[in-house]
Design an enzyme around this catalytic site. Structure first.
Site, PDB file in Angstrom:
ATOM      1  N   HIS A  94       0.831  -1.207   0.000  1.00  0.00           N
ATOM      2  CA  HIS A  94       0.000   0.000   0.000  1.00  0.00           C
ATOM      3  C   HIS A  94       0.867   1.259   0.000  1.00  0.00           C
ATOM      4  O   HIS A  94       0.589   2.239  -0.703  1.00  0.00           O
ATOM      5  CB  HIS A  94      -0.915  -0.033   1.222  1.00  0.00           C
TER       6      HIS A  94
ATOM      7  N   GLU B 138      -4.038   7.181   7.709  1.00  0.00           N
ATOM      8  CA  GLU B 138      -5.134   6.442   7.073  1.00  0.00           C
ATOM      9  C   GLU B 138      -5.575   5.292   7.956  1.00  0.00           C
ATOM     10  O   GLU B 138      -6.771   5.050   8.158  1.00  0.00           O
ATOM     11  CB  GLU B 138      -4.680   5.877   5.726  1.00  0.00           C
TER      12      GLU B 138
ATOM     13  N   GLU C 251       2.172   1.904  -3.418  1.00  0.00           N
ATOM     14  CA  GLU C 251       1.166   2.554  -4.286  1.00  0.00           C
ATOM     15  C   GLU C 251       1.185   4.074  -4.095  1.00  0.00           C
ATOM     16  O   GLU C 251       1.130   4.837  -5.058  1.00  0.00           O
ATOM     17  CB  GLU C 251      -0.212   1.987  -3.974  1.00  0.00           C
ATOM     18  N   HIS C 252       1.261   4.525  -2.857  1.00  0.00           N
ATOM     19  CA  HIS C 252       1.336   5.962  -2.595  1.00  0.00           C
ATOM     20  C   HIS C 252       2.541   6.580  -3.292  1.00  0.00           C
ATOM     21  O   HIS C 252       2.456   7.639  -3.913  1.00  0.00           O
ATOM     22  CB  HIS C 252       1.449   6.207  -1.090  1.00  0.00           C
TER      23      HIS C 252
END
Length: 491
Positions: free
Chosen positions: A77, A157, A80-81
């Protein structure tokens, strides 16, 4: 040789694509999907649809949280950022500016099984997306400053979407209990302690290994001509050097020897119950039966869970049955409910157990079975209401079992019998194969419950927005508004 089943399936899908576009005409339905391979071996899946001058370009990497290691969860994840932080050719911020100047939309999302990046824009601007995606496939600049910033973003998040969301926290804990050896044990967003341990070297290693033509494929849906677009894709992506394809082993948990249970004490307005049973994926014929069972249990106000738990017994605000056949490894069949104030979790679990016993012991009536099949067929067609969703469905099938298997969905659903339902419920939806979890609201915390007599949320049997969104196996993504598994921060 032309197979009649494939022709009928494509024709059916084309018909509903046309209806779903919002137009009253039937002009220019989509063509059948095709595939090709670039000179470096990278697969391209193409679906022409000339209803509007729009193209959705999607690049999918087999690089989800299942590709992480114990102690380094959240890496996929975070990667991806960082894919939005730019290259030497397109520095940070320029990617979003370029897409927006060309009137397009873009985003990305990460799941247990993959990471995907997409642009939707005018078909005459498709080259813009081709150039941007091929550039960051191998030329990403990974700086320590960007790494530190995005790691803090990911931590925030997690706090907002899981730590502060009791139902999401419960599902995360249930998955960690149900999956013991499979990498679905941890959530796509990662554990907080693991995220703090990730280093920039970890990210660079992950990028080199998984962000490679040997581990990726392209899906393009929309207004283009294959013979025109394919050479342009080859020019953009075919020149990207191919590495060694990472291994893709399947992981399976050993059979459970008894029910597992967890209790989560959390500041919460209401108690919740979630049950997860180990089930196979689309690679098994039983997956289509499980789809039918999920519709019988929880598709609409006439479904069994609504009729029993909401209308008859008045125990819950909402309830759901959720099953995703498109995982890479076997997953869970979920049943969940959010209780009304002053109701007991034991009452709800007992009511759910009665419905499961009915499925195991009593044949489903023909009218109820046919209704479930009709609902599933309609949902399957109308969920493809955009170019993006058409492409995403092809890609999810490609990840799980190969995109051509999509043709088998509707015929396989139609073949399910009442005896299939009874057999499959007796095989998987049983006590020794399940993990059960409950939320016990901490006294005096979490705010006041909704007033007595308040209506069921949205008038539907549905908890997926709060419990299932962004959970694993599922997606943790970045303000992803076009699909179903959604979380994150848009760059």
């Amino acid at each position: 040789m032309i197979h009649l089943k494939s022709v009928l399936s494509v024709c059916l899908i084309c018909l509903f694509f046309s209806l779903a576009s919002g137009s009253g005409s039937f002009a220019a339905p989509p063509e059948a999907p095709t595939e090709a391979f670039l000179s470096n071996g990278m697969k391209v899946i193409l679906l022409e649809n000339h209803k509007a001058p729009i193209v959705s370009l999607q690049v999918w990497y087999r690089a989800g949280s299942r590709n992480e290691q114990w102690g380094k969860t959240g890496l996929a994840h975070l990667m991806e950022h960082l894919m939005f932080k730019g290259t030497k050719k397109v520095p940070g911020g320029a990617l979003s500016q370029t897409i927006e100047k060309n009137g397009g939309e873009f985003n990305a999302f990460t799941s247990s099984d993959y990471a995907a990046f997409f642009e939707t824009l005018s078909s005459d601007r498709v080259q813009v997306a081709l150039d941007l995606e091929s550039d960051r496939m191998k030329n990403l600049v990974l700086s320590d400053r960007d790494f530190q910033t995005e790691r803090m973003v990911v931590m925030e998040e997690r706090r907002m979407r899981t730590e502060d969301n009791p139902e999401a926290f419960l599902l995360e804990q249930l998955n960690a209990t149900a999956y013991q050896t499979q990498p679905y044990h941890w959530p796509p967003v990662g554990w907080s302690e693991d995220i703090t341990r990730i280093t920039l070297d970890d990210v660079r290693s992950f990028y080199r290994k998984y962000y490679d033509p040997s581990n990726a494929f392209i899906v393009v849906v929309g207004d283009f001509k294959r013979n025109d677009l394919l050479p342009r894709i080859e020019k953009a992506f075919g020149v990207v050097p191919k590495g060694t394809a990472p291994e893709r082993p399947h992981y399976e948990d050993p059979p459970q020897s008894g029910e597992r249970r967890i209790v989560v004490e959390r500041p919460s307005r209401l108690a919740s119950v979630v049950i997860g049973c180990h089930v196979p994926t689309v690679r098994s014929p039983d997956s289509y039966v499980l789809e039918v069972i999920s519709a019988i249990l929880a598709n609409g106000k006439s479904s069994r869970l609504y009729d029993s738990l909401v209308t008859d017994k008045g125990l819950v605000i909402d309830a759901d049955a959720d099953y995703s056949p498109l995982n890479f490894d076997s997953g869970l069949f979920y049943i969940s409910a959010t209780l009304l104030p002053d109701k007991k979790t034991e009452e709800v679990e007992a009511a759910v157990n009665l419905e499961l016993e009915r499925l195991r012991n009593e044949p489903v009536e023909d009218t109820e079975l046919e209704k479930a099949k009709n609902q599933l067929e309609a949902n399957f067609i109308f969920m493809q209401d955009s170019l993006f969703n058409q492409g995403m469905l092809l890609a999810e099938y490609e990840i799980a079992v190969g995109w051509k298997v999509i043709d088998e969905y509707v015929p396989s659903i139609r073949r399910v019998t009442a005896e299939d339902v009874r057999r499959v419920a007796g095989l998987y939806l049983v006590a020794h194969n399940r993990t059960s979890g409950v939320i016990v609201p901490l006294a005096g915390e979490g705010g006041a419950p909704p007033p007595a007599g308040s209506s069921v949320r949205g008038g539907t049997v549905q908890v997926r927005p709060s419990i299932f969104a962004g959970q694993g196996p599922g997606s943790e993504n970045r303000d992803f508004h076009a699909g179903r598994d959604q979380a994150g921060v848009l760059q």
